[in-house]
Design a protein around this motif. Structure first.
Motif, short mmCIF file in Angstrom:
data_model
loop_
_atom_site.label_atom_id
_atom_site.label_comp_id
_atom_site.label_asym_id
_atom_site.label_seq_id
_atom_site.Cartn_x
_atom_site.Cartn_y
_atom_site.Cartn_z
N ILE A 1 0.92 -1.36 -0.02
CA ILE A 1 0.14 -0.02 0.14
C ILE A 1 0.95 1.30 0.05
O ILE A 1 0.59 2.17 -0.75
N ARG A 2 1.85 1.14 0.89
CA ARG A 2 2.72 2.45 1.21
C ARG A 2 4.04 2.99 0.54
O ARG A 2 4.78 3.43 0.69
N GLY A 3 4.50 1.63 -0.20
CA GLY A 3 5.94 1.80 -0.84
C GLY A 3 6.78 1.11 0.16
O GLY A 3 6.32 0.73 1.44
N SER A 4 8.04 0.58 -0.24
CA SER A 4 8.69 -0.07 0.48
C SER A 4 9.97 0.41 0.99
O SER A 4 10.97 0.05 1.73
N GLY A 5 10.17 1.75 0.34
CA GLY A 5 11.76 2.22 0.51
C GLY A 5 11.65 3.00 2.02
O GLY A 5 10.62 3.70 2.35
N GLU A 6 12.68 3.14 2.59
CA GLU A 6 12.96 4.12 3.82
C GLU A 6 14.31 4.47 4.13
O GLU A 6 15.21 3.56 4.03
N ILE A 7 14.56 5.52 4.50
CA ILE A 7 16.02 5.89 4.83
C ILE A 7 15.55 6.65 6.27
O ILE A 7 14.63 7.54 6.56
N GLY A 8 16.35 6.19 7.38
CA GLY A 8 16.41 6.81 8.66
C GLY A 8 17.67 7.42 9.21
O GLY A 8 18.66 6.94 8.98
N LEU A 9 17.56 8.43 10.17
CA LEU A 9 18.53 9.17 10.60
C LEU A 9 18.30 9.33 12.09
O LEU A 9 17.02 9.32 12.64
N GLY A 10 19.24 8.98 12.87
CA GLY A 10 18.75 8.98 14.36
C GLY A 10 20.02 9.48 15.27
O GLY A 10 21.21 9.09 14.94
N LEU A 11 19.74 9.70 16.73
CA LEU A 11 20.62 10.30 17.59
C LEU A 11 20.25 9.31 18.87
O LEU A 11 19.01 9.30 19.51
N GLY A 12 21.15 8.81 19.59
CA GLY A 12 20.85 8.07 20.68
C GLY A 12 21.48 8.62 21.89
O GLY A 12 22.34 9.50 22.07
N LEU A 13 21.27 7.76 23.06
CA LEU A 13 21.84 8.31 24.32
C LEU A 13 21.98 6.52 24.94
O LEU A 13 20.92 6.00 25.27
N GLY A 14 23.16 6.13 25.19
CA GLY A 14 23.32 4.86 25.70
C GLY A 14 24.20 4.70 26.78
O GLY A 14 25.20 5.51 26.92
N ARG A 15 24.39 3.43 27.59
CA ARG A 15 25.31 3.12 28.32
C ARG A 15 26.26 2.14 27.66
O ARG A 15 25.85 1.37 27.12
N ALA A 16 27.57 2.66 27.41
CA ALA A 16 28.69 1.72 26.84
C ALA A 16 29.27 1.08 27.93
O ALA A 16 29.75 1.73 28.76
N LYS A 17 29.74 -0.31 27.61
CA LYS A 17 30.49 -0.85 28.55
C LYS A 17 31.84 -1.72 27.85
O LYS A 17 31.31 -2.31 26.82
N PHE A 18 33.00 -1.67 28.31
CA PHE A 18 34.18 -2.14 27.69
C PHE A 18 34.57 -3.34 28.85
O PHE A 18 34.63 -2.96 29.96
N SER A 19 34.43 -4.49 28.25
CA SER A 19 34.50 -5.52 29.49
C SER A 19 35.99 -6.48 29.01
O SER A 19 36.17 -6.65 27.84
N ALA A 20 36.89 -6.61 30.00
CA ALA A 20 38.14 -7.07 29.77
C ALA A 20 38.24 -8.10 30.84
O ALA A 20 38.68 -7.82 31.93
N GLY A 21 37.89 -9.54 30.72
CA GLY A 21 37.65 -10.53 31.72
C GLY A 21 36.67 -9.89 32.71
O GLY A 21 35.57 -9.73 32.41
N PRO A 22 36.99 -10.24 33.89
CA PRO A 22 35.97 -9.48 35.02
C PRO A 22 35.99 -8.22 35.20
O PRO A 22 35.31 -7.71 35.97
N TYR A 23 36.85 -7.39 34.78
CA TYR A 23 36.81 -5.94 34.71
C TYR A 23 35.85 -5.04 33.63
O TYR A 23 35.97 -5.58 32.60
N ASP A 24 35.52 -4.14 34.15
CA ASP A 24 34.29 -3.30 33.27
C ASP A 24 34.82 -1.87 33.28
O ASP A 24 35.08 -1.56 34.53
N HIS A 25 34.42 -1.18 32.20
CA HIS A 25 34.36 0.43 32.20
C HIS A 25 33.33 0.83 31.58
O HIS A 25 33.12 0.39 30.44
#
Length: 186
Positions: free
Chosen positions: A33-57
């Protein structure tokens, strides 16, 4: 412990995909019904984690998101402009993640979006590990499509993304947060 977390993420993807499998026919009809093409742009806010063995940053990050494709299947690029620090040594990186993903709609508005691909990392620091620039990545998003016009929709989404850096020394990264996305139909 990392294997348990990875297994739990895979189980979550399978459960959510099964939950949304039934309305795929309605999604195909909507594309016609509506066509199939889409382009999207966005900005987020997140909690990033770097894990090295038992240690996290853990740090707060602001990922940029771009996707192109159909409303159901698309190619996604996510850029993490903030450096993520290793908790054990003097190295950090910025990442670009490339994913192939698909949206499964429930009641034409709510969706789940699993995806898989790879992450490229640009390393910095005195102890940087340039040998692991690429790694497998996967992503799971759950969101809502709010149509403001026939050509534009606002799509807020909660997401979880994970990338394996090195399995021998158990290095990995993950990010969870919210994405504010605008999508144009063509």
């Amino acid at each position: 412990m990392a294997r348990i977390k990875t297994s739990a993420a895979y189980i979550l993807v399978v459960i959510m995909s099964g939950w949304l499998y039934s309305p795929l026919k309605a999604q195909v009809q909507e594309h016609e019904i509506r066509g199939s093409g889409e382009i999207g742009l966005g900005l987020g806010l997140g909690r990033a984690k770097f894990s090295a063995g038992p240690y996290d940053h853990i740090e707060i990050s602001v990922p940029f998101h771009v996707h192109i494709g159909s409303r159901g299947f698309n190619f996604t690029v996510e850029l993490d402009p903030i450096h993520l620090q290793n908790p054990r040594q003097d190295e950090e990186f910025r990442a670009i993640t490339f994913l192939f993903s698909f949206k499964l709609f429930k009641h034409k508005k709510f969706f789940i979006q699993p995806g898989a691909g790879f992450q490229y990392r640009n390393w910095y620091g005195l102890q940087k590990d340039d040998n692991i620039n690429f790694g497998f990545a996967y992503r799971l998003g759950i969101g809502y499509r709010y149509e403001t016009s026939p050509k534009f929709s606002f799509q807020p989404e909660f997401f979880y993304r994970r990338s394996i850096i090195s399995s021998d020394n158990e290095k990995s990264t993950s990010m969870m947060g919210i994405l504010f996305l605008g999508a144009w139909n063509f």
